[in-house]
Design an enzyme around this catalytic site. Structure first.
Site, PDB file in Angstrom:
ATOM      1  N   LEU A  43      -5.688  21.306 -12.103  1.00 38.98           N
ATOM      2  CA  LEU A  43      -4.377  21.412 -11.456  1.00 38.98           C
ATOM      3  C   LEU A  43      -3.392  20.372 -11.987  1.00 38.98           C
ATOM      4  CD1 LEU A  43      -3.520  21.949  -7.800  1.00 38.98           C
ATOM      5  CD2 LEU A  43      -2.963  19.701  -8.710  1.00 38.98           C
ATOM      6  N   ASP A  46       2.945  16.735  -9.768  1.00 37.51           N
ATOM      7  CA  ASP A  46       4.187  16.017 -10.081  1.00 37.51           C
ATOM      8  C   ASP A  46       4.302  15.577 -11.546  1.00 37.51           C
ATOM      9  OD1 ASP A  46       3.653  15.917  -7.387  1.00 37.51           O
ATOM     10  OD2 ASP A  46       4.176  13.813  -7.143  1.00 37.51           O
ATOM     11  N   GLN A  62       0.553  14.710 -12.834  1.00 37.75           N
ATOM     12  CA  GLN A  62      -0.542  14.477 -11.916  1.00 37.75           C
ATOM     13  C   GLN A  62      -1.590  15.537 -12.181  1.00 37.75           C
ATOM     14  OE1 GLN A  62      -0.727  12.205  -8.579  1.00 37.75           O
ATOM     15  NE2 GLN A  62      -0.196  11.233 -10.496  1.00 37.75           N
ATOM     16  N   SER A 106       1.765   9.185  -8.223  1.00 34.17           N
ATOM     17  CA  SER A 106       2.975   9.355  -9.027  1.00 34.17           C
ATOM     18  C   SER A 106       3.727   8.066  -9.299  1.00 34.17           C
ATOM     19  CB  SER A 106       3.906  10.340  -8.332  1.00 34.17           C
ATOM     20  OG  SER A 106       3.366  11.624  -8.501  1.00 34.17           O
ATOM     21  N   ARG A 165       4.793   5.238  -1.594  1.00 35.34           N
ATOM     22  CA  ARG A 165       4.309   5.566  -2.940  1.00 35.34           C
ATOM     23  C   ARG A 165       5.433   6.067  -3.844  1.00 35.34           C
ATOM     24  NH1 ARG A 165       1.835   9.305   0.601  1.00 35.34           N
ATOM     25  NH2 ARG A 165       2.892  11.320   0.553  1.00 35.34           N
ATOM     26  N   ASP A 166       5.070   6.354  -5.075  1.00 37.62           N
ATOM     27  CA  ASP A 166       5.929   6.974  -6.090  1.00 37.62           C
ATOM     28  C   ASP A 166       7.038   6.035  -6.576  1.00 37.62           C
ATOM     29  OD1 ASP A 166       4.336   9.060  -5.275  1.00 37.62           O
ATOM     30  OD2 ASP A 166       5.904  10.089  -4.164  1.00 37.62           O
ATOM     31  N   GLU A 224       9.198  11.854  -0.602  1.00 38.20           N
ATOM     32  CA  GLU A 224       8.381  11.649  -1.790  1.00 38.20           C
ATOM     33  C   GLU A 224       9.274  11.574  -3.030  1.00 38.20           C
ATOM     34  OE1 GLU A 224       4.001  13.229  -0.855  1.00 38.20           O
ATOM     35  OE2 GLU A 224       5.331  14.831  -1.491  1.00 38.20           O
TER      36      GLU A 224
HETATM   37  C1  FRU Z   1       4.034  14.559  -4.364  1.00 35.75           C
HETATM   38  C2  FRU Z   1       2.878  13.609  -4.130  1.00 35.75           C
HETATM   39  C3  FRU Z   1       3.289  12.167  -4.329  1.00 35.75           C
HETATM   40  C4  FRU Z   1       1.983  11.512  -4.692  1.00 35.75           C
HETATM   41  C5  FRU Z   1       1.331  12.562  -5.518  1.00 35.75           C
HETATM   42  C6  FRU Z   1      -0.167  12.615  -5.456  1.00 35.75           C
HETATM   43  O1  FRU Z   1       3.599  15.848  -4.644  1.00 35.75           O
HETATM   44  O2  FRU Z   1       2.323  13.795  -2.847  1.00 35.75           O
HETATM   45  O3  FRU Z   1       3.921  11.590  -3.221  1.00 35.75           O
HETATM   46  O4  FRU Z   1       2.158  10.328  -5.397  1.00 35.75           O
HETATM   47  O5  FRU Z   1       1.847  13.807  -5.085  1.00 35.75           O
HETATM   48  O6  FRU Z   1      -0.663  13.570  -6.342  1.00 35.75           O
END
Ligand code: FRU
Length: 488
Positions: A43, A46, A62, A106, A165-166, A224
């Site tokens: 899969l 992001d 990702q 991410s 995160r991110d 996000e």
């Molecule tokens: C967005 C998310 C981000 C996270 C990542 C994990 O789709 O949930 O916030 O970092 O995917 O795969």
């Protein structure tokens, strides 16, 4: 849908041999894309670490290697020199430290001098599955591999929930400082952005405060993948709010929106000029990211995940799922973003196809709608030979709306989220560029005023189209531009 155990989803990839069979199996899929970035196995979600450096565009996605499931996330690396032709460059970042033991989540990149830096979320979980998100950094070495710092830059704040995160890193000239925006959730479950600041990239980070966005204090439960960029003197704030439904977006609780306004780094206030806008009106676009080191004050470069977090797609049966959207150029016009395909996409054109009612498996449609038309218009893609079914696009100039439906396709999916959506048309429909790949459709409406992105999985009998007489259309064959090589 296959059931996955936690052990299966979070299995660590030890060697490329373990997934070679999965890659070989998916090469036979009729849904493998020809000019969109897609997962080498398993899969993709992001886009991460999107940056221009030393003549090369770097992008990561990702990645869960084992199948069409969210689990232990890696950053998989792809490269391009023109943002149209992409090749696989191998695993970019592996969850191989204690601070990222349950995933390299991410993040973003920045090029500085000769060096390229990455900022990501180390998703740590303890034996009780309690999560601690760390903000971590890495630097590209001479072999083109990101090498992590031994320690995270900083940990989470305990006056916010575990959803932090991110990191999006960027330089602010007027402050002579680097900033990081982190997507976050307050303790009372409101989406927000946390702001960190430092004079240096790999040290000295301090919490500057929570971003104030007047009017958006209660807008979804988590933001996000936040991103900010100045385009033509306007600040554009892009993010993906979750845990809320929004008007015109069916039952989806995952969205990708932007605000245009001005950012004040003294007060950490982003003042929007107007209400939020949807980045895309389609079924499948999320977690978009703006590329760093784009040397043009009037445009931004964007890519998104063609998919939504809680959705499921028919290729799950083939053990893979997802792709990136096409890269888009963004410009500000009349208080909104124009989103256009890259000019280099025209170089993929390889002659026209006969307009005989059949649709090539991957192609571009250049469509025009006569001006001053008062009749409705229809364009139905992937119909059966008798013209029934398909992915239907209907335009009504009186109601100033476009309706797009995928509910009459053979393969239905995410029916409970949405299968039909409307696109408000403030200006009459003039043109549409439609990019069809083997499992996707992207509409660029009126030179980028609106876009509509969707996965579709046409069956063998669904390769025809119908249109109303008032619609003019040229069908361009396209060349392939992504390499499906096994590089791990
Ligand atoms: C967005 C998310 C981000 C996270 C990542 C994990 O789709 O949930 O916030 O970092 O995917 O795969």
């Amino acid at each position: 849908m296959r059931e996955w155990t936690l052990e299966e989803r979070y299995r660590v990839l030890q060697s490329a041999d373990e997934i070679k069979g999965l890659h070989e199996a998916l090469l036979g899929s009729v849904y493998r894309q020809k000019y969109h970035i897609q997962p080498i196995t398993g899969l993709s979600s992001d886009p991460n670490g999107f940056v221009f450096h030393d003549g090369v565009w770097h992008l990561f996605y990702q990645w869960t290697p084992w199948g069409a499931v969210h689990g232990l996330k890696y950053w998989y690396h792809v490269k391009s020199t023109d943002l149209v032709h992409w090749e696989n460059a191998g695993v970019g970042m592996r969850p191989d430290r204690d601070f990222d033991n349950k995933g390299c989540h991410s993040g973003s990149a920045i090029a500085e001098g000769d060096s390229l830096y990455f900022f990501y979320t180390g998703n740590h979980r303890d034996e009780n599955w309690v999560r601690t998100p760390y903000t971590c950094a890495a630097k590209l070495d001479e072999n083109g591999v990101p090498v992590k710092l031994d320690e995270p830059l900083f940990g989470p704040r305990d006056d916010y929930s575990e959803h932090q995160r991110d990191p999006k890193v960027f330089w602010v000239e007027e402050k002579q400082a680097y900033y990081i925006f982190i997507g976050a959730q307050t303790l009372d479950k409101k989406g927000t952005v946390l702001v960190y600041k430092s004079p240096k990239l790999l040290e000295g980070w301090e919490f500057a405060g929570q971003l104030n966005v007047p009017g958006f204090e209660d807008f979804g439960g988590m933001w996000e993948c936040p991103c900010i960029q100045r385009i033509s003197g306007k600040d554009v704030l892009l993010f993906s709010p979750q845990y809320t439904t929004l008007p015109g977006r069916g039952n989806s609780t995952n969205h990708n929106v932007y605000l245009i306004g001005s950012m004040d780094y003294d007060t950490l206030t982003f003042t929007p000029d107007s209400d939020y806008h949807y980045l895309d009106y389609g079924f499948d676009m999320y977690a978009s990211q703006l590329a760093a080191n784009v040397d043009d004050p009037d445009k931004a470069i964007l890519i998104g995940w063609m998919g939504l977090p809680d959705n499921h797609y028919p290729t799950e049966e083939e053990d893979w799922e997802g792709s990136m959207t096409l890269v888009r150029e963004l410009r500000v016009k009349d208080g909104k973003l124009l989103k256009t395909p890259l000019p280099a996409m025209n170089e993929l054109r390889n002659g026209t196809a006969p307009e005989d009612g059949t649709l090539p498996a991957f192609c571009e449609l250049e469509v025009s709608f006569p001006q001053g038309e008062t009749e409705d218009s229809d364009l139905n893609l992937f119909t059966k030979e008798d013209g029934t079914g398909g992915f239907t696009i209907h335009y009504c100039p009186h109601k100033k709306k476009l309706w797009v439906s995928k509910k009459d396709l053979d393969k239905r999916f995410n029916e409970n989220v949405f299968e039909e959506l409307e696109v408000p048309m403030e200006t009459p429909l003039r043109t549409m560029r439609v990019f069809i790949d083997r499992c996707s459709v992207e509409l660029f409406i009126n030179d980028g005023e609106k876009t509509f992105t969707a996965h579709v999985y046409p069956t063998e009998r669904e390769h025809f189209y119908t249109k109303s007489d008032n619609v003019e259309m040229t069908i361009w064959n396209l060349n392939e531009s992504v390499k499906d090589d096994f590089v791990v």
